[in-house]
Design a protein around this motif. Structure first.
Motif, PDB file in Angstrom:
ATOM      1  N   MET A  54      27.582   6.338 -39.460  1.00  0.00           N
ATOM      2  CA  MET A  54      27.165   6.485 -38.073  1.00  0.00           C
ATOM      3  C   MET A  54      26.969   5.119 -37.414  1.00  0.00           C
ATOM      4  SD  MET A  54      24.640   9.851 -38.232  1.00  0.00           S
ATOM      5  CE  MET A  54      23.456   9.088 -37.241  1.00  0.00           C
ATOM      6  N   ASN A  55      26.501   4.153 -38.184  1.00  0.00           N
ATOM      7  CA  ASN A  55      26.276   2.831 -37.592  1.00  0.00           C
ATOM      8  C   ASN A  55      27.575   2.200 -37.124  1.00  0.00           C
ATOM      9  OD1 ASN A  55      23.550   2.959 -37.991  1.00  0.00           O
ATOM     10  ND2 ASN A  55      23.599   1.903 -39.951  1.00  0.00           N
ATOM     11  N   VAL A  70      26.752   5.635 -33.079  1.00  0.00           N
ATOM     12  CA  VAL A  70      26.220   6.943 -32.720  1.00  0.00           C
ATOM     13  C   VAL A  70      24.738   6.808 -32.413  1.00  0.00           C
ATOM     14  CG1 VAL A  70      25.750   9.259 -33.610  1.00  0.00           C
ATOM     15  CG2 VAL A  70      27.907   8.138 -34.149  1.00  0.00           C
ATOM     16  N   SER A  71      24.277   7.500 -31.402  1.00  0.00           N
ATOM     17  CA  SER A  71      22.843   7.522 -31.103  1.00  0.00           C
ATOM     18  C   SER A  71      22.329   8.953 -31.260  1.00  0.00           C
ATOM     19  CB  SER A  71      22.565   7.005 -29.699  1.00  0.00           C
ATOM     20  OG  SER A  71      23.133   7.854 -28.742  1.00  0.00           O
ATOM     21  N   VAL A  72      21.071   9.059 -31.687  1.00  0.00           N
ATOM     22  CA  VAL A  72      20.433  10.356 -31.892  1.00  0.00           C
ATOM     23  C   VAL A  72      19.266  10.448 -30.917  1.00  0.00           C
ATOM     24  CG1 VAL A  72      19.223  11.823 -33.543  1.00  0.00           C
ATOM     25  CG2 VAL A  72      21.072  10.330 -34.324  1.00  0.00           C
ATOM     26  N   PHE A 129      17.366   7.100 -30.981  1.00  0.00           N
ATOM     27  CA  PHE A 129      17.669   6.111 -32.005  1.00  0.00           C
ATOM     28  C   PHE A 129      19.140   5.757 -31.915  1.00  0.00           C
ATOM     29  CE2 PHE A 129      14.155   8.648 -33.623  1.00  0.00           C
ATOM     30  CZ  PHE A 129      13.230   7.678 -33.948  1.00  0.00           C
ATOM     31  N   THR A 130      19.433   4.456 -31.868  1.00  0.00           N
ATOM     32  CA  THR A 130      20.816   3.995 -31.839  1.00  0.00           C
ATOM     33  C   THR A 130      21.081   3.126 -33.058  1.00  0.00           C
ATOM     34  OG1 THR A 130      20.269   2.032 -30.577  1.00  0.00           O
ATOM     35  CG2 THR A 130      20.855   4.006 -29.315  1.00  0.00           C
ATOM     36  N   SER A 131      22.335   2.823 -33.293  1.00  0.00           N
ATOM     37  CA  SER A 131      22.695   2.029 -34.464  1.00  0.00           C
ATOM     38  C   SER A 131      22.231   0.581 -34.350  1.00  0.00           C
ATOM     39  CB  SER A 131      24.201   2.075 -34.677  1.00  0.00           C
ATOM     40  OG  SER A 131      24.854   1.564 -33.540  1.00  0.00           O
ATOM     41  N   THR A 132      21.862   0.135 -33.150  1.00  0.00           N
ATOM     42  CA  THR A 132      21.408  -1.246 -32.964  1.00  0.00           C
ATOM     43  C   THR A 132      19.890  -1.356 -32.979  1.00  0.00           C
ATOM     44  OG1 THR A 132      21.467  -0.979 -30.565  1.00  0.00           O
ATOM     45  CG2 THR A 132      23.463  -1.827 -31.629  1.00  0.00           C
ATOM     46  N   ASP A 133      19.190  -0.290 -33.370  1.00  0.00           N
ATOM     47  CA  ASP A 133      17.729  -0.310 -33.361  1.00  0.00           C
ATOM     48  C   ASP A 133      17.171  -1.253 -34.414  1.00  0.00           C
ATOM     49  OD1 ASP A 133      17.290   3.197 -32.551  1.00  0.00           O
ATOM     50  OD2 ASP A 133      17.366   1.441 -31.257  1.00  0.00           O
ATOM     51  N   ASN A 134      15.918  -1.557 -34.260  1.00  0.00           N
ATOM     52  CA  ASN A 134      15.241  -2.431 -35.211  1.00  0.00           C
ATOM     53  C   ASN A 134      14.848  -1.663 -36.478  1.00  0.00           C
ATOM     54  OD1 ASN A 134      12.884  -1.006 -34.678  1.00  0.00           O
ATOM     55  ND2 ASN A 134      12.183  -2.453 -33.123  1.00  0.00           N
ATOM     56  N   PRO A 135      14.403  -2.354 -37.512  1.00  0.00           N
ATOM     57  CA  PRO A 135      14.060  -1.706 -38.775  1.00  0.00           C
ATOM     58  C   PRO A 135      12.963  -0.633 -38.644  1.00  0.00           C
ATOM     59  CG  PRO A 135      14.241  -4.065 -39.099  1.00  0.00           C
ATOM     60  CD  PRO A 135      14.351  -3.805 -37.623  1.00  0.00           C
ATOM     61  N   MET A 136      12.022  -0.807 -37.733  1.00  0.00           N
ATOM     62  CA  MET A 136      10.946   0.174 -37.546  1.00  0.00           C
ATOM     63  C   MET A 136      11.510   1.497 -37.046  1.00  0.00           C
ATOM     64  SD  MET A 136       7.905   0.944 -37.930  1.00  0.00           S
ATOM     65  CE  MET A 136       6.427   0.046 -37.671  1.00  0.00           C
ATOM     66  N   ASN A 137      12.449   1.453 -36.110  1.00  0.00           N
ATOM     67  CA  ASN A 137      13.077   2.675 -35.612  1.00  0.00           C
ATOM     68  C   ASN A 137      13.905   3.341 -36.701  1.00  0.00           C
ATOM     69  OD1 ASN A 137      11.913   2.423 -33.124  1.00  0.00           O
ATOM     70  ND2 ASN A 137      13.723   1.584 -32.128  1.00  0.00           N
ATOM     71  N   LYS A 138      14.558   2.542 -37.528  1.00  0.00           N
ATOM     72  CA  LYS A 138      15.330   3.089 -38.645  1.00  0.00           C
ATOM     73  C   LYS A 138      14.401   3.818 -39.610  1.00  0.00           C
ATOM     74  CE  LYS A 138      18.622   1.785 -42.204  1.00  0.00           C
ATOM     75  NZ  LYS A 138      19.359   0.679 -42.838  1.00  0.00           N
ATOM     76  N   LEU A 139      13.248   3.228 -39.890  1.00  0.00           N
ATOM     77  CA  LEU A 139      12.258   3.864 -40.765  1.00  0.00           C
ATOM     78  C   LEU A 139      11.766   5.178 -40.162  1.00  0.00           C
ATOM     79  CD1 LEU A 139      10.340   3.842 -43.222  1.00  0.00           C
ATOM     80  CD2 LEU A 139       8.737   2.564 -41.781  1.00  0.00           C
TER      81      LEU A 139
END
Length: 79
Positions: free
Chosen positions: A1-2, A6-8, A17-27
């Motif tokens: 997806m990255n 793709v954004s969710v 949430f997008t593929s360019t988000d920071n680590p906190m958003n990924k978590l």
């Protein structure tokens, strides 16, 4: 997806949430995924308990047999 960017978006929670988000958003996305998976497993367990309890009470599932024991006896007598 990255790789496909793709954004969710969760409408109820108002989160995106997008593929360019920071680590906190990924978590956060991974935690939401884990909780959704956990909730789905709980739902599947409770759905499986219903038929299991019904079988314990003698409920029969599926299509009724077309050939009854009485029909078999009557056909054997004719032979």
């Amino acid at each position: 997806m990255n790789k496909k960017a793709v954004s969710v978006h969760f409408q109820k929670e108002g989160l995106t949430f997008t593929s360019t988000d920071n680590p906190m958003n990924k978590l956060m996305l991974q935690m939401m995924s884990a909780f959704a998976d956990f909730e789905r497993n709980l739902i599947q367990e409770s759905q499986a308990e219903g038929p299991a309890n019904a079988k314990k009470c003698g409920v029969k599932f599926g299509k009724a047999a077309k050939i009854t024991p009485d029909l078999i006896r009557s056909k054997r007598k004719k032979i």
